[in-house]
Design a protein around this motif. Structure first.
Motif, short mmCIF file in Angstrom:
data_model
loop_
_atom_site.label_atom_id
_atom_site.label_comp_id
_atom_site.label_asym_id
_atom_site.label_seq_id
_atom_site.Cartn_x
_atom_site.Cartn_y
_atom_site.Cartn_z
N THR A 1 0.82 -1.22 0.00
CA THR A 1 0.00 0.00 0.00
C THR A 1 0.85 1.27 0.00
N THR A 2 2.12 1.16 0.45
CA THR A 2 3.04 2.31 0.40
C THR A 2 4.41 1.82 -0.04
N LYS A 3 5.21 2.73 -0.55
CA LYS A 3 6.55 2.36 -1.02
C LYS A 3 7.45 1.88 0.14
N PHE A 4 7.08 2.24 1.35
CA PHE A 4 7.88 1.84 2.51
C PHE A 4 7.74 0.35 2.84
N GLU A 5 6.80 -0.32 2.23
CA GLU A 5 6.60 -1.75 2.42
C GLU A 5 7.44 -2.58 1.46
N LEU A 6 8.01 -1.94 0.46
CA LEU A 6 8.85 -2.65 -0.51
C LEU A 6 10.20 -3.01 0.11
N PRO A 7 10.80 -4.09 -0.34
CA PRO A 7 12.16 -4.41 0.12
C PRO A 7 13.12 -3.26 -0.22
N ALA A 8 14.08 -3.05 0.66
CA ALA A 8 15.07 -1.99 0.45
C ALA A 8 16.47 -2.55 0.70
N VAL A 9 17.46 -1.85 0.22
CA VAL A 9 18.85 -2.27 0.44
C VAL A 9 19.07 -2.42 1.94
N GLY A 10 19.62 -3.55 2.32
CA GLY A 10 19.87 -3.83 3.73
C GLY A 10 18.87 -4.78 4.35
N ASP A 11 17.68 -4.91 3.73
CA ASP A 11 16.68 -5.85 4.24
C ASP A 11 17.15 -7.27 4.03
#
Length: 68
Positions: A58-68
């Motif tokens: 629902t938000t871009k903050f839920e997407l995987p990010a570098v470091g996850d």
């Protein structure tokens, strides 16, 4: 290229994992548009988001990010 150990992985953690959990262990190192590169204990792998996962975001903050 870094290793998981250089990115904070310690063998102490490995003893607590099942074989299945160990095979899924990875750290995101590069992100693209719905594509990712991750580092595993065996080396580098390329990943792509599935449609079903993408539909739950629902938000871009839920997407995987570098470091996850």
């Amino acid at each position: 290229m870094y290793t998981l150990e250089q990115l904070g992985w310690h063998t102490f953690f490995e003893d607590t994992l099942t074989e299945q959990e160990r095979s899924r262990l990875a750290r995101i190192t590069v992100t693209g548009q719905n594509t990712y590169q991750a580092l595993t204990l065996e080396g580098k792998i390329n990943l792509k988001l599935t449609g079903s996962f993408s539909r739950t975001i629902t938000t871009k903050f839920e997407l995987p990010a570098v470091g996850d």
